[in-house]
Design an enzyme around this catalytic site. Sequence first.
Site, PDB file in Angstrom:
ATOM      1  N   HIS A  57      27.005  46.793  70.440  1.00  0.00           N
ATOM      2  CA  HIS A  57      27.895  47.927  70.172  1.00  0.00           C
ATOM      3  C   HIS A  57      28.555  48.359  71.475  1.00  0.00           C
ATOM      4  CE1 HIS A  57      26.906  49.213  65.987  1.00  0.00           C
ATOM      5  NE2 HIS A  57      25.910  48.379  66.204  1.00  0.00           N
ATOM      6  N   TYR A  81      18.185  55.764  64.392  1.00  0.00           N
ATOM      7  CA  TYR A  81      16.998  55.173  65.039  1.00  0.00           C
ATOM      8  C   TYR A  81      17.049  55.254  66.555  1.00  0.00           C
ATOM      9  CZ  TYR A  81      19.780  50.843  65.616  1.00  0.00           C
ATOM     10  OH  TYR A  81      20.751  49.942  65.942  1.00  0.00           O
ATOM     11  N   ASN A 230      21.204  38.097  57.189  1.00  0.00           N
ATOM     12  CA  ASN A 230      19.885  37.449  57.034  1.00  0.00           C
ATOM     13  C   ASN A 230      19.353  37.768  55.639  1.00  0.00           C
ATOM     14  OD1 ASN A 230      19.610  40.238  58.558  1.00  0.00           O
ATOM     15  ND2 ASN A 230      17.742  39.971  57.339  1.00  0.00           N
TER      16      ASN A 230
HETATM   17  N1  HPA Z   1      17.144  45.124  57.462  1.00  0.00           N
HETATM   18  C1  HPA Z   1      17.708  46.252  57.959  1.00  0.00           C
HETATM   19  N2  HPA Z   1      18.806  46.254  58.673  1.00  0.00           N
HETATM   20  C2  HPA Z   1      19.419  45.078  58.894  1.00  0.00           C
HETATM   21  C3  HPA Z   1      18.895  43.870  58.426  1.00  0.00           C
HETATM   22  C4  HPA Z   1      17.699  43.900  57.666  1.00  0.00           C
HETATM   23  O1  HPA Z   1      17.175  42.866  57.207  1.00  0.00           O
HETATM   24  N3  HPA Z   1      19.750  42.878  58.836  1.00  0.00           N
HETATM   25  C5  HPA Z   1      20.735  43.488  59.532  1.00  0.00           C
HETATM   26  N4  HPA Z   1      20.549  44.820  59.574  1.00  0.00           N
END
Ligand code: HPA
Length: 267
Positions: A57, A81, A230
Amino acid sequence: MVAAAAEAVAARIGSRQPRVAIVLGSGLGDVAEQIQSAVRVPYGEIPGFPQPGAPGHKGELVAGTLEGVGVLVQSGRFHLYEGHAPQVAALPVRVFARLGVRTLIVTNAAGGIRLTFRPPTLMLIADHINFMFRTPLVGAVLEGEERFPDMSEPYARELRAVARDVALRERIGLEEGVYAALLGPSFETPAEIRMLQRLGADAVGMSTVPEVIVARARGIRCLGFSSITNVAAGLSAATLSHEEVLAAGKQIAGQLATLIRGVLVKL
Ligand code: HPA
């Protein structure tokens, strides 16, 4: 704080009146490089804007035009977070509203929960679930906002239709689904993913919802894209890492830029 930040940005961007703001997620920076007549405003020059801490970022707003439309791109977002209050996460959107922005395009990286999602791929956000259990609207009602904003159409129907048309024309795979936002920063457990699956989530991430809540409270219409970087935890044998998220984001960022530009042409 909102007024001071908006004044600082207005002074820097001069006559570049933005109609559309675009928030870029992890590893999705391509669009910021394509802005014409760009003016870059580093966060250090904007009262109340912290430096972004998440890798991938940047920390700047970029004003200019894209496909002839006045845009303001937020390159670097503030996550809960990182310890930021939801009001900080949503501060840029309040600034955009003051500058006259009426349309917000949000992007993020997310884990794929729907079993047919094959990362890297893009998901059009149809709706969201706020599992952060926090909102930027708590406290005094700010000028131009409502106490109880309607959230029955968080992502504008007409904009989603435009996005689907552009995807079809450009042959970009784009399925629509529900985004669940969690606080993070740890990725989810397999049991949490099974829970989210049962509760109707198609993708999971750690951003976007605070921004969209404020946008709706200000009457700004939203369009959202998740880059599914993912497969969510436990749905494959793989372990998760932010590096993987950034790498997959890079692979799909070009398609995302094409989609956004296609939508801008039709606004
Ligand atoms: N979980 C939460 N946030 C995310 C994920 C995930 O698998 N992949 C990219 N950001």
